[in-house]
Design a protein around this motif. Structure first.
Motif, mmCIF file in Angstrom:
data_model
loop_
_atom_site.group_PDB
_atom_site.id
_atom_site.type_symbol
_atom_site.label_atom_id
_atom_site.label_comp_id
_atom_site.label_asym_id
_atom_site.label_seq_id
_atom_site.Cartn_x
_atom_site.Cartn_y
_atom_site.Cartn_z
ATOM 1 N N GLU A 212 -32.562 47.381 -36.729
ATOM 2 C CA GLU A 212 -33.938 47.505 -37.217
ATOM 3 C C GLU A 212 -34.379 48.968 -37.251
ATOM 4 O O GLU A 212 -35.099 49.387 -38.161
ATOM 5 C CB GLU A 212 -34.881 46.682 -36.334
ATOM 6 C CG GLU A 212 -34.707 45.179 -36.515
ATOM 7 C CD GLU A 212 -35.426 44.353 -35.454
ATOM 8 O OE1 GLU A 212 -35.555 43.127 -35.640
ATOM 9 O OE2 GLU A 212 -35.842 44.933 -34.422
ATOM 10 N N LEU A 213 -33.932 49.729 -36.264
ATOM 11 C CA LEU A 213 -34.253 51.158 -36.233
ATOM 12 C C LEU A 213 -33.626 51.877 -37.426
ATOM 13 O O LEU A 213 -34.270 52.711 -38.074
ATOM 14 C CB LEU A 213 -33.757 51.771 -34.920
ATOM 15 C CG LEU A 213 -33.937 53.285 -34.765
ATOM 16 C CD1 LEU A 213 -35.417 53.651 -34.718
ATOM 17 C CD2 LEU A 213 -33.223 53.783 -33.505
ATOM 18 N N MET A 214 -32.358 51.553 -37.731
ATOM 19 C CA MET A 214 -31.678 52.162 -38.870
ATOM 20 C C MET A 214 -32.396 51.840 -40.175
ATOM 21 O O MET A 214 -32.585 52.705 -41.034
ATOM 22 C CB MET A 214 -30.219 51.673 -38.955
ATOM 23 C CG MET A 214 -29.398 51.898 -37.705
ATOM 24 S SD MET A 214 -29.168 53.618 -37.249
ATOM 25 C CE MET A 214 -27.896 53.437 -36.007
ATOM 26 N N GLU A 215 -32.777 50.574 -40.320
ATOM 27 C CA GLU A 215 -33.450 50.156 -41.548
ATOM 28 C C GLU A 215 -34.808 50.834 -41.686
ATOM 29 O O GLU A 215 -35.187 51.274 -42.772
ATOM 30 C CB GLU A 215 -33.619 48.628 -41.550
ATOM 31 C CG GLU A 215 -32.307 47.864 -41.693
ATOM 32 C CD GLU A 215 -32.497 46.372 -41.577
ATOM 33 O OE1 GLU A 215 -33.667 45.916 -41.477
ATOM 34 O OE2 GLU A 215 -31.477 45.640 -41.583
ATOM 35 N N LYS A 216 -35.522 50.929 -40.577
ATOM 36 C CA LYS A 216 -36.857 51.525 -40.613
ATOM 37 C C LYS A 216 -36.811 52.999 -41.006
ATOM 38 O O LYS A 216 -37.684 53.495 -41.730
ATOM 39 C CB LYS A 216 -37.527 51.376 -39.239
ATOM 40 C CG LYS A 216 -38.926 51.972 -39.131
ATOM 41 C CD LYS A 216 -39.486 51.766 -37.730
ATOM 42 C CE LYS A 216 -40.861 52.431 -37.580
ATOM 43 N NZ LYS A 216 -41.882 51.747 -38.387
ATOM 44 N N THR A 217 -35.782 53.698 -40.539
ATOM 45 C CA THR A 217 -35.707 55.149 -40.758
ATOM 46 C C THR A 217 -34.756 55.545 -41.879
ATOM 47 O O THR A 217 -34.687 56.720 -42.240
ATOM 48 C CB THR A 217 -35.254 55.843 -39.457
ATOM 49 O OG1 THR A 217 -33.958 55.326 -39.077
ATOM 50 C CG2 THR A 217 -36.258 55.612 -38.336
ATOM 51 N N ASN A 218 -34.000 54.549 -42.402
ATOM 52 C CA ASN A 218 -33.008 54.817 -43.457
ATOM 53 C C ASN A 218 -31.976 55.851 -42.998
ATOM 54 O O ASN A 218 -31.574 56.739 -43.753
ATOM 55 C CB ASN A 218 -33.699 55.301 -44.743
ATOM 56 C CG ASN A 218 -32.786 55.199 -45.954
ATOM 57 O OD1 ASN A 218 -31.894 54.344 -46.001
ATOM 58 N ND2 ASN A 218 -32.978 56.072 -46.931
ATOM 59 N N GLN A 219 -31.551 55.702 -41.732
ATOM 60 C CA GLN A 219 -30.528 56.584 -41.161
ATOM 61 C C GLN A 219 -29.307 55.758 -40.795
ATOM 62 O O GLN A 219 -29.358 54.517 -40.748
ATOM 63 C CB GLN A 219 -31.075 57.297 -39.918
ATOM 64 C CG GLN A 219 -32.287 58.164 -40.175
ATOM 65 C CD GLN A 219 -31.980 59.375 -41.033
ATOM 66 O OE1 GLN A 219 -30.877 59.919 -40.983
ATOM 67 N NE2 GLN A 219 -32.953 59.807 -41.828
ATOM 68 N N ASN A 220 -28.182 56.439 -40.506
ATOM 69 C CA ASN A 220 -26.956 55.704 -40.200
ATOM 70 C C ASN A 220 -26.445 55.922 -38.787
ATOM 71 O O ASN A 220 -25.352 55.489 -38.444
ATOM 72 C CB ASN A 220 -25.853 56.063 -41.209
ATOM 73 C CG ASN A 220 -25.547 57.550 -41.231
ATOM 74 O OD1 ASN A 220 -26.001 58.300 -40.368
ATOM 75 N ND2 ASN A 220 -24.789 57.976 -42.231
ATOM 76 N N ASN A 221 -27.221 56.606 -37.929
ATOM 77 C CA ASN A 221 -26.884 56.665 -36.508
ATOM 78 C C ASN A 221 -28.163 56.825 -35.695
ATOM 79 O O ASN A 221 -29.212 57.209 -36.226
ATOM 80 C CB ASN A 221 -25.874 57.776 -36.195
ATOM 81 C CG ASN A 221 -26.425 59.171 -36.435
ATOM 82 O OD1 ASN A 221 -27.429 59.566 -35.831
ATOM 83 N ND2 ASN A 221 -25.783 59.924 -37.309
ATOM 84 N N VAL A 222 -28.050 56.507 -34.420
ATOM 85 C CA VAL A 222 -29.234 56.467 -33.557
ATOM 86 C C VAL A 222 -29.864 57.836 -33.403
ATOM 87 O O VAL A 222 -31.096 57.979 -33.416
ATOM 88 C CB VAL A 222 -28.873 55.869 -32.176
ATOM 89 C CG1 VAL A 222 -30.030 56.051 -31.192
ATOM 90 C CG2 VAL A 222 -28.549 54.392 -32.304
ATOM 91 N N GLU A 223 -29.045 58.867 -33.258
ATOM 92 C CA GLU A 223 -29.576 60.212 -33.047
ATOM 93 C C GLU A 223 -30.494 60.637 -34.202
ATOM 94 O O GLU A 223 -31.614 61.112 -33.986
ATOM 95 C CB GLU A 223 -28.427 61.199 -32.886
ATOM 96 C CG GLU A 223 -28.890 62.599 -32.491
ATOM 97 C CD GLU A 223 -27.731 63.508 -32.144
ATOM 98 O OE1 GLU A 223 -27.943 64.444 -31.365
ATOM 99 O OE2 GLU A 223 -26.609 63.280 -32.645
#
Length: 235
Positions: A212-223
């Motif tokens: 959900e974090l990846m989708e929300k931010t459109n990023q591919n890693n947690v950092e």
């Protein structure tokens, strides 16, 4: 497992927690993240009963913790800084904690896991920071409690000890335990966490799974995802 409602805490004029609501279900690994001063430590200490909120309620396993202490017998806490009596030997400290807790434990397994056998007869004052952290981990994990709170557990660990720690945490999760972790190491979060809670200025800005974090931010890693959340909140 943990229910927090409308939690407020201030120190003088500094509002550290401002109406925080959080439900942590039983079982799984929950990473509590945020920059320095975000309220992470105050939140953890409030759950432990070490900080008394100005307003709001905290319940553990369905029971309010205010003016209670017995619930702490069913949780383990790893502090960020291990302040041990320097004159004690490692084995003396372990035995002292076992005698105090009066609970079944598996210290031998953990001593072996973190390769502490050569240090058992050494005084704590002579140990390196990383070795002290291994002792800290043994004291935290050697009792079988359903709730574990880890404050920066990777501090000072060498790569081999870090691998053992991650594997052991996942094993504890498989037993149905609830594990809260605060850390600044995003790779560690990405490898072990089921859910992420991101705090800033005493408020929750994200609460969800890594996907959900990846989708929300459109990023591919947690950092990068956490950096994106921080940028949004600072905008």
């Amino acid at each position: 497992m943990i229910q927090i409602e409308s939690l407020h805490k201030k120190f003088g004029k500094n509002h550290v927690l401002t109406g925080l609501d959080l439900h942590i279900q039983e079982g799984g690994i929950f990473a509590v993240l945020g920059p320095n001063g975000s309220g992470k430590t105050t939140l953890i200490k409030a759950i432990l009963g070490m900080v008394i909120p100005n307003k709001g309620t905290i319940s553990v396993s369905g029971h309010p913790i205010k003016n209670k202490w017995k619930y702490r017998q069913e949780l383990e806490y790893l502090p960020q800084i291990a302040n041990f009596p320097g004159n004690l030997r490692v084995k003396e400290l372990i035995r002292m904690i076992i005698d105090l807790r009066q609970k079944p434990c598996e210290e031998d397994k953990l001593v072996s896991l973190f390769s502490l056998e050569p240090f058992l007869d050494k005084k704590l004052s002579t140990l390196s920071g990383g070795t002290k952290q291994k002792v800290n981990l043994v004291l935290t994990f050697m009792f079988n409690s359903p709730l574990i709170i880890l404050d920066e557990p990777t501090t000072g660990l060498d790569p081999v000890a870090l691998i053992h720690l991650k594997k052991f945490i996942m094993e504890e999760k498989q037993k149905g335990k609830t594990i809260l972790v605060t850390t600044h190491i995003m790779q560690f979060v990405e490898e072990v966490a089921d859910r992420i809670v991101y705090l800033l200025e005493g408020k929750i800005y994200f609460n969800g799974t890594i996907n959900e974090l990846m989708e929300k931010t459109n990023q591919n890693n947690v950092e990068h995802a956490i950096a994106a959340i921080a940028s949004q909140t600072n905008a």
